[in-house]
Design an enzyme around this catalytic site. Structure first.
Site, PDB file in Angstrom:
ATOM      1  N   ASP A 112     -28.868 -21.530 -51.011  1.00  0.00           N
ATOM      2  CA  ASP A 112     -28.745 -20.073 -50.884  1.00  0.00           C
ATOM      3  C   ASP A 112     -28.490 -19.688 -49.425  1.00  0.00           C
ATOM      4  O   ASP A 112     -28.861 -20.425 -48.504  1.00  0.00           O
ATOM      5  CB  ASP A 112     -30.010 -19.388 -51.404  1.00  0.00           C
ATOM      6  CG  ASP A 112     -30.127 -19.518 -52.913  1.00  0.00           C
ATOM      7  OD1 ASP A 112     -29.156 -19.930 -53.561  1.00  0.00           O
ATOM      8  OD2 ASP A 112     -31.212 -19.204 -53.442  1.00  0.00           O
ATOM      9  N   ASP A 113     -27.889 -18.516 -49.245  1.00  0.00           N
ATOM     10  CA  ASP A 113     -27.396 -18.170 -47.901  1.00  0.00           C
ATOM     11  C   ASP A 113     -28.487 -17.705 -46.939  1.00  0.00           C
ATOM     12  O   ASP A 113     -28.236 -17.571 -45.744  1.00  0.00           O
ATOM     13  CB  ASP A 113     -26.265 -17.131 -47.983  1.00  0.00           C
ATOM     14  CG  ASP A 113     -26.694 -15.831 -48.646  1.00  0.00           C
ATOM     15  OD1 ASP A 113     -27.880 -15.655 -48.973  1.00  0.00           O
ATOM     16  OD2 ASP A 113     -25.801 -14.974 -48.853  1.00  0.00           O
ATOM     17  N   ASP A 114     -29.705 -17.472 -47.437  1.00  0.00           N
ATOM     18  CA  ASP A 114     -30.740 -16.925 -46.562  1.00  0.00           C
ATOM     19  C   ASP A 114     -31.873 -17.905 -46.266  1.00  0.00           C
ATOM     20  O   ASP A 114     -32.809 -17.566 -45.544  1.00  0.00           O
ATOM     21  CB  ASP A 114     -31.313 -15.635 -47.166  1.00  0.00           C
ATOM     22  CG  ASP A 114     -31.815 -15.821 -48.590  1.00  0.00           C
ATOM     23  OD1 ASP A 114     -31.494 -16.848 -49.221  1.00  0.00           O
ATOM     24  OD2 ASP A 114     -32.539 -14.944 -49.076  1.00  0.00           O
ATOM     25  N   GLU A 200     -33.900 -24.226 -62.573  1.00  0.00           N
ATOM     26  CA  GLU A 200     -34.063 -25.546 -61.963  1.00  0.00           C
ATOM     27  C   GLU A 200     -34.486 -26.556 -63.026  1.00  0.00           C
ATOM     28  O   GLU A 200     -33.940 -27.659 -63.107  1.00  0.00           O
ATOM     29  CB  GLU A 200     -35.111 -25.489 -60.847  1.00  0.00           C
ATOM     30  CG  GLU A 200     -34.705 -24.634 -59.644  1.00  0.00           C
ATOM     31  CD  GLU A 200     -35.027 -23.151 -59.778  1.00  0.00           C
ATOM     32  OE1 GLU A 200     -35.395 -22.705 -60.901  1.00  0.00           O
ATOM     33  OE2 GLU A 200     -34.907 -22.426 -58.774  1.00  0.00           O
ATOM     34  N   THR A 228     -36.867 -18.837 -46.898  1.00  0.00           N
ATOM     35  CA  THR A 228     -37.018 -17.605 -46.118  1.00  0.00           C
ATOM     36  C   THR A 228     -36.199 -16.496 -46.750  1.00  0.00           C
ATOM     37  O   THR A 228     -35.244 -16.744 -47.502  1.00  0.00           O
ATOM     38  CB  THR A 228     -36.552 -17.829 -44.675  1.00  0.00           C
ATOM     39  OG1 THR A 228     -35.322 -18.564 -44.693  1.00  0.00           O
ATOM     40  CG2 THR A 228     -37.593 -18.603 -43.884  1.00  0.00           C
TER      41      THR A 228
HETATM   42  N1  UDP Z   1     -26.802 -13.727 -54.844  1.00  0.00           N
HETATM   43  C1  UDP Z   1     -25.598 -13.399 -55.444  1.00  0.00           C
HETATM   44  N2  UDP Z   1     -25.565 -12.320 -56.292  1.00  0.00           N
HETATM   45  C2  UDP Z   1     -26.677 -11.581 -56.594  1.00  0.00           C
HETATM   46  C3  UDP Z   1     -27.897 -11.935 -55.990  1.00  0.00           C
HETATM   47  C4  UDP Z   1     -27.929 -13.016 -55.130  1.00  0.00           C
HETATM   48  O1  UDP Z   1     -24.596 -14.054 -55.201  1.00  0.00           O
HETATM   49  O2  UDP Z   1     -26.566 -10.617 -57.373  1.00  0.00           O
HETATM   50  C5  UDP Z   1     -26.862 -14.896 -53.947  1.00  0.00           C
HETATM   51  C6  UDP Z   1     -27.545 -14.628 -52.605  1.00  0.00           C
HETATM   52  O3  UDP Z   1     -26.614 -14.254 -51.602  1.00  0.00           O
HETATM   53  C7  UDP Z   1     -28.219 -15.972 -52.315  1.00  0.00           C
HETATM   54  C8  UDP Z   1     -28.565 -16.498 -53.705  1.00  0.00           C
HETATM   55  O4  UDP Z   1     -27.671 -15.852 -54.609  1.00  0.00           O
HETATM   56  O5  UDP Z   1     -27.362 -16.897 -51.693  1.00  0.00           O
HETATM   57  C9  UDP Z   1     -30.008 -16.233 -54.109  1.00  0.00           C
HETATM   58  O6  UDP Z   1     -30.290 -14.855 -53.985  1.00  0.00           O
HETATM   59  P1  UDP Z   1     -31.552 -14.308 -53.206  1.00  0.00           P
HETATM   60  O7  UDP Z   1     -31.646 -14.972 -51.873  1.00  0.00           O
HETATM   61  O8  UDP Z   1     -31.490 -12.814 -53.244  1.00  0.00           O
HETATM   62  O9  UDP Z   1     -32.694 -14.804 -54.191  1.00  0.00           O
HETATM   63  P2  UDP Z   1     -34.179 -15.261 -53.899  1.00  0.00           P
HETATM   64  O10 UDP Z   1     -34.280 -15.789 -52.513  1.00  0.00           O
HETATM   65  O11 UDP Z   1     -34.988 -14.022 -54.098  1.00  0.00           O
HETATM   66  O12 UDP Z   1     -34.428 -16.294 -54.944  1.00  0.00           O
HETATM   67 MN    MN Z   2     -33.110 -16.133 -50.940  1.00  0.00          MN
END
Ligand code: UDP
Ligand code: MN
Length: 250
Positions: A112-114, A200, A228
Protein backbone atom coordinates in the site's frame (compact mmCIF):
# COMPACT_ATOMS: atom_id res chain seq x y z
CA UNK A 1 21.86 -12.48 -10.04
CA UNK A 2 19.50 -10.72 -7.70
CA UNK A 3 15.93 -12.02 -7.76
CA UNK A 4 13.19 -9.84 -9.23
CA UNK A 5 10.34 -8.36 -7.19
CA UNK A 6 7.04 -7.15 -8.63
CA UNK A 7 5.48 -4.74 -6.18
CA UNK A 8 1.75 -3.97 -6.56
CA UNK A 9 0.63 -0.59 -5.22
CA UNK A 10 -2.97 0.64 -5.52
CA UNK A 11 -3.26 4.37 -5.07
CA UNK A 12 -6.20 6.58 -4.32
CA UNK A 13 -6.61 10.28 -5.04
CA UNK A 14 -6.37 12.43 -1.92
CA UNK A 15 -4.49 15.53 -0.83
CA UNK A 16 -1.63 13.43 0.61
CA UNK A 17 -1.27 11.09 -2.38
CA UNK A 18 1.75 12.65 -4.05
CA UNK A 19 3.57 13.08 -0.76
CA UNK A 20 2.96 9.43 0.19
CA UNK A 21 4.03 8.14 -3.24
CA UNK A 22 7.16 10.30 -3.10
CA UNK A 23 8.14 8.87 0.27
CA UNK A 24 7.57 5.35 -1.00
CA UNK A 25 9.62 6.06 -4.13
CA UNK A 26 12.53 7.26 -1.99
CA UNK A 27 12.52 3.83 -0.31
CA UNK A 28 12.54 2.12 -3.68
CA UNK A 29 15.79 3.85 -4.67
CA UNK A 30 17.40 1.46 -2.20
CA UNK A 31 15.93 -1.63 -3.87
CA UNK A 32 17.51 -3.14 -7.01
CA UNK A 33 15.59 -5.20 -9.59
CA UNK A 34 12.13 -4.18 -8.46
CA UNK A 35 9.27 -3.39 -10.85
CA UNK A 36 6.76 -1.03 -9.28
CA UNK A 37 3.23 -1.66 -10.57
CA UNK A 38 1.16 1.36 -9.62
CA UNK A 39 -2.61 1.11 -10.17
CA UNK A 40 -4.51 4.35 -9.86
CA UNK A 41 -8.06 4.26 -8.55
CA UNK A 42 -9.25 6.31 -11.52
CA UNK A 43 -11.31 5.73 -14.67
CA UNK A 44 -8.34 7.02 -16.69
CA UNK A 45 -4.61 7.26 -16.06
CA UNK A 46 -3.91 10.74 -14.74
CA UNK A 47 -1.20 12.91 -16.11
CA UNK A 48 -0.15 14.16 -12.70
CA UNK A 49 0.61 10.65 -11.42
CA UNK A 50 2.27 9.68 -14.70
CA UNK A 51 4.58 12.67 -14.49
CA UNK A 52 5.32 11.95 -10.87
CA UNK A 53 6.23 8.33 -11.64
CA UNK A 54 8.45 9.43 -14.54
CA UNK A 55 10.18 11.95 -12.31
CA UNK A 56 11.49 9.18 -10.03
CA UNK A 57 13.49 7.41 -12.81
CA UNK A 58 12.47 4.06 -11.29
CA UNK A 59 11.16 1.08 -13.32
CA UNK A 60 7.37 1.31 -13.14
CA UNK A 61 4.17 0.12 -14.80
CA UNK A 62 1.29 2.57 -14.64
CA UNK A 63 -2.24 1.12 -14.73
CA UNK A 64 -5.69 2.21 -13.60
CA UNK A 65 -9.15 1.03 -12.67
CA UNK A 66 -11.81 2.98 -10.80
CA UNK A 67 -13.45 1.46 -7.75
CA UNK A 68 -17.15 1.29 -8.67
CA UNK A 69 -19.52 3.23 -6.40
CA UNK A 70 -21.18 0.12 -5.01
CA UNK A 71 -17.85 -0.98 -3.51
CA UNK A 72 -17.20 2.34 -1.80
CA UNK A 73 -18.19 2.87 1.81
CA UNK A 74 -21.52 4.63 2.28
CA UNK A 75 -21.43 8.07 3.89
CA UNK A 76 -21.88 6.91 7.45
CA UNK A 77 -19.75 3.80 7.03
CA UNK A 78 -16.10 3.82 8.12
CA UNK A 79 -13.69 3.08 5.28
CA UNK A 80 -12.36 -0.01 7.02
CA UNK A 81 -15.76 -1.65 6.58
CA UNK A 82 -14.96 -2.05 2.88
CA UNK A 83 -12.03 -3.76 1.18
CA UNK A 84 -9.70 -1.00 -0.03
CA UNK A 85 -7.63 -1.10 -3.22
CA UNK A 86 -8.60 -4.70 -3.99
CA UNK A 87 -9.95 -4.22 -7.50
CA UNK A 88 -6.69 -2.38 -8.26
CA UNK A 89 -4.61 -5.27 -6.89
CA UNK A 90 -6.52 -7.60 -9.23
CA UNK A 91 -5.47 -5.46 -12.21
CA UNK A 92 -1.88 -5.75 -10.97
CA UNK A 93 -2.20 -9.56 -10.82
CA UNK A 94 -3.66 -9.59 -14.32
CA UNK A 95 -0.74 -7.53 -15.67
CA UNK A 96 1.74 -9.89 -14.04
CA UNK A 97 0.06 -13.00 -15.48
CA UNK A 98 0.04 -11.45 -18.96
CA UNK A 99 3.60 -10.13 -18.89
CA UNK A 100 5.65 -12.84 -17.17
CA UNK A 101 6.25 -16.54 -17.73
CA UNK A 102 5.15 -19.14 -15.23
CA UNK A 103 8.74 -20.39 -14.88
CA UNK A 104 10.27 -16.94 -14.26
CA UNK A 105 11.87 -16.58 -10.84
CA UNK A 106 10.26 -13.56 -9.16
CA UNK A 107 8.37 -12.55 -6.04
CA UNK A 108 5.07 -10.66 -5.72
CA UNK A 109 4.45 -8.17 -2.92
CA UNK A 110 1.34 -6.06 -2.23
CA UNK A 111 2.51 -2.69 -0.91
CA UNK A 112 0.00 0.00 0.00
CA UNK A 113 1.13 3.54 -0.74
CA UNK A 114 1.09 4.82 2.85
CA UNK A 115 2.99 2.10 4.73
CA UNK A 116 6.63 2.35 5.85
CA UNK A 117 9.12 -0.16 4.45
CA UNK A 118 12.66 -0.87 5.65
CA UNK A 119 15.07 -1.77 2.80
CA UNK A 120 15.86 -5.02 4.63
CA UNK A 121 12.30 -6.21 4.02
CA UNK A 122 13.12 -6.63 0.34
CA UNK A 123 16.19 -8.74 1.17
CA UNK A 124 13.88 -11.01 3.13
CA UNK A 125 11.39 -11.20 0.26
CA UNK A 126 14.16 -12.41 -2.05
CA UNK A 127 14.68 -15.49 0.19
CA UNK A 128 11.18 -16.82 -0.52
CA UNK A 129 10.72 -20.21 -2.19
CA UNK A 130 6.87 -20.22 -2.11
CA UNK A 131 5.25 -17.91 0.45
CA UNK A 132 7.03 -15.92 3.16
CA UNK A 133 5.55 -14.24 6.25
CA UNK A 134 6.89 -11.73 8.79
CA UNK A 135 5.67 -9.23 11.42
CA UNK A 136 3.83 -6.02 10.55
CA UNK A 137 4.10 -3.08 12.93
CA UNK A 138 1.30 -0.75 14.06
CA UNK A 139 -1.66 -2.84 12.96
CA UNK A 140 -4.73 -4.51 14.43
CA UNK A 141 -4.72 -2.35 17.59
CA UNK A 142 -1.29 -3.72 18.48
CA UNK A 143 2.28 -2.46 18.21
CA UNK A 144 2.72 -5.38 15.82
CA UNK A 145 1.04 -8.55 14.63
CA UNK A 146 3.33 -11.46 13.92
CA UNK A 147 3.60 -15.13 13.23
CA UNK A 148 5.18 -17.01 16.12
CA UNK A 149 7.76 -19.28 14.58
CA UNK A 150 9.74 -22.34 15.59
CA UNK A 151 12.65 -23.39 13.39
CA UNK A 152 11.40 -21.29 10.49
CA UNK A 153 7.82 -22.65 10.57
CA UNK A 154 4.67 -20.92 11.81
CA UNK A 155 3.57 -22.27 15.16
CA UNK A 156 0.80 -19.73 15.88
CA UNK A 157 0.07 -16.02 15.51
CA UNK A 158 0.25 -13.05 17.82
CA UNK A 159 -2.82 -10.94 16.99
CA UNK A 160 -5.85 -9.34 18.57
CA UNK A 161 -8.38 -8.14 15.96
CA UNK A 162 -10.68 -10.43 13.95
CA UNK A 163 -9.57 -13.56 15.74
CA UNK A 164 -11.34 -15.92 13.38
CA UNK A 165 -8.92 -15.22 10.51
CA UNK A 166 -7.11 -18.35 9.40
CA UNK A 167 -4.02 -16.33 8.39
CA UNK A 168 -4.17 -13.31 10.71
CA UNK A 169 -1.70 -11.14 8.81
CA UNK A 170 -1.97 -7.82 7.05
CA UNK A 171 -1.41 -7.59 3.27
CA UNK A 172 2.03 -6.12 4.06
CA UNK A 173 3.05 -9.24 6.01
CA UNK A 174 3.61 -11.74 3.19
CA UNK A 175 4.91 -12.19 -0.35
CA UNK A 176 4.29 -14.94 -2.88
CA UNK A 177 6.43 -16.57 -5.56
CA UNK A 178 5.36 -15.75 -9.14
CA UNK A 179 5.00 -19.50 -9.85
CA UNK A 180 1.96 -19.64 -7.53
CA UNK A 181 0.36 -16.59 -9.15
CA UNK A 182 0.49 -18.49 -12.48
CA UNK A 183 -0.44 -21.84 -10.94
CA UNK A 184 -3.61 -20.35 -9.44
CA UNK A 185 -4.21 -18.39 -12.60
CA UNK A 186 -7.89 -17.73 -11.90
CA UNK A 187 -7.36 -16.36 -8.41
CA UNK A 188 -8.55 -12.81 -7.90
CA UNK A 189 -9.43 -10.99 -4.70
CA UNK A 190 -13.13 -11.07 -3.93
CA UNK A 191 -13.66 -7.32 -4.14
CA UNK A 192 -17.26 -7.31 -3.01
CA UNK A 193 -16.61 -9.33 0.15
CA UNK A 194 -18.17 -7.68 3.12
CA UNK A 195 -16.03 -9.85 5.33
CA UNK A 196 -13.53 -7.52 6.93
CA UNK A 197 -9.84 -8.44 6.88
CA UNK A 198 -10.49 -11.72 5.06
CA UNK A 199 -8.63 -10.88 1.85
CA UNK A 200 -5.24 -11.98 3.16
CA UNK A 201 -6.61 -15.28 4.42
CA UNK A 202 -8.38 -15.92 1.13
CA UNK A 203 -5.30 -15.61 -1.09
CA UNK A 204 -3.07 -17.49 1.36
CA UNK A 205 -5.64 -20.24 1.89
CA UNK A 206 -5.86 -20.66 -1.89
CA UNK A 207 -2.15 -20.72 -2.64
CA UNK A 208 -0.53 -22.30 0.43
CA UNK A 209 -0.97 -23.95 3.82
CA UNK A 210 0.20 -22.86 7.24
CA UNK A 211 2.94 -25.51 7.39
CA UNK A 212 4.34 -24.41 4.02
CA UNK A 213 4.81 -20.79 5.14
CA UNK A 214 8.41 -19.59 5.42
CA UNK A 215 9.10 -17.42 8.49
CA UNK A 216 11.35 -14.53 7.54
CA UNK A 217 12.83 -11.53 9.35
CA UNK A 218 14.92 -13.61 11.71
CA UNK A 219 12.21 -16.12 12.60
CA UNK A 220 9.65 -13.27 12.63
CA UNK A 221 11.44 -11.42 15.41
CA UNK A 222 12.15 -8.22 13.41
CA UNK A 223 9.75 -5.56 12.20
CA UNK A 224 10.64 -4.31 8.71
CA UNK A 225 7.24 -2.90 7.68
CA UNK A 226 4.76 -0.69 9.52
CA UNK A 227 1.11 -0.12 8.67
CA UNK A 228 1.42 3.63 9.06
CA UNK A 229 -1.41 5.95 8.06
CA UNK A 230 -0.97 9.48 6.85
CA UNK A 231 -3.30 11.80 8.69
CA UNK A 232 -5.81 13.47 6.35
CA UNK A 233 -5.10 17.14 5.99
CA UNK A 234 -7.82 19.50 7.19
CA UNK A 235 -8.53 21.71 4.18
CA UNK A 236 -10.50 24.92 3.78
CA UNK A 237 -13.70 24.45 1.82
CA UNK A 238 -12.19 26.03 -1.28
CA UNK A 239 -9.13 23.80 -1.07
CA UNK A 240 -11.45 20.80 -0.70
CA UNK A 241 -13.06 21.65 -4.03
CA UNK A 242 -9.69 22.23 -5.66
CA UNK A 243 -8.46 18.92 -4.28
CA UNK A 244 -11.53 17.08 -5.58
CA UNK A 245 -10.79 18.51 -9.03
CA UNK A 246 -7.09 17.72 -8.76
CA UNK A 247 -6.53 19.53 -12.02
CA UNK A 248 -3.58 21.51 -10.76
CA UNK A 249 -0.09 20.57 -11.83
CA UNK A 250 2.86 19.71 -9.63
N1 UDP B 1 -6.98 2.60 -2.08
C1 UDP B 1 -7.56 2.65 -3.33
N2 UDP B 1 -8.90 2.94 -3.42
C2 UDP B 1 -9.68 3.14 -2.32
C3 UDP B 1 -9.08 3.07 -1.05
C4 UDP B 1 -7.73 2.79 -0.96
O1 UDP B 1 -6.87 2.46 -4.33
O2 UDP B 1 -10.89 3.39 -2.48
C5 UDP B 1 -5.54 2.27 -1.96
C6 UDP B 1 -4.75 3.22 -1.06
O3 UDP B 1 -4.16 4.28 -1.80
C7 UDP B 1 -3.71 2.28 -0.45
C8 UDP B 1 -4.44 0.95 -0.36
O4 UDP B 1 -5.48 1.00 -1.33
O5 UDP B 1 -2.57 2.11 -1.26
C9 UDP B 1 -5.03 0.68 1.02
O6 UDP B 1 -5.84 1.76 1.41
P1 UDP B 1 -5.70 2.47 2.82
O7 UDP B 1 -4.27 2.80 3.07
O8 UDP B 1 -6.69 3.59 2.85
O9 UDP B 1 -6.21 1.30 3.75
P2 UDP B 1 -5.80 0.91 5.23
O10 UDP B 1 -4.41 1.37 5.51
O11 UDP B 1 -6.81 1.60 6.08
O12 UDP B 1 -5.94 -0.58 5.24
MN1 MN C 1 -2.91 2.29 4.57
Amino acid sequence: SIRKIYMITPTKRRAEQIADLTRLAQTLYLIPNLVWIVIEDESQLTRRIHRLLQSFHLPFIHLNIATPDYLKPTQNQSTWRRPRGMIQKNIGLQWIRQNTNSNDDALIYFADDDNTYHWKLFQEIRKIQSVGVWPVGLVGELLYERPICLNGKVHSWFHYMYRKRKFPTDMAGFAIHLRLIHQYSNYIFNVSANSIAEQESQILNTMTTIDQLECLANNASKIYVWHTKTQSMFLTSIEKLRNAGMNYDL
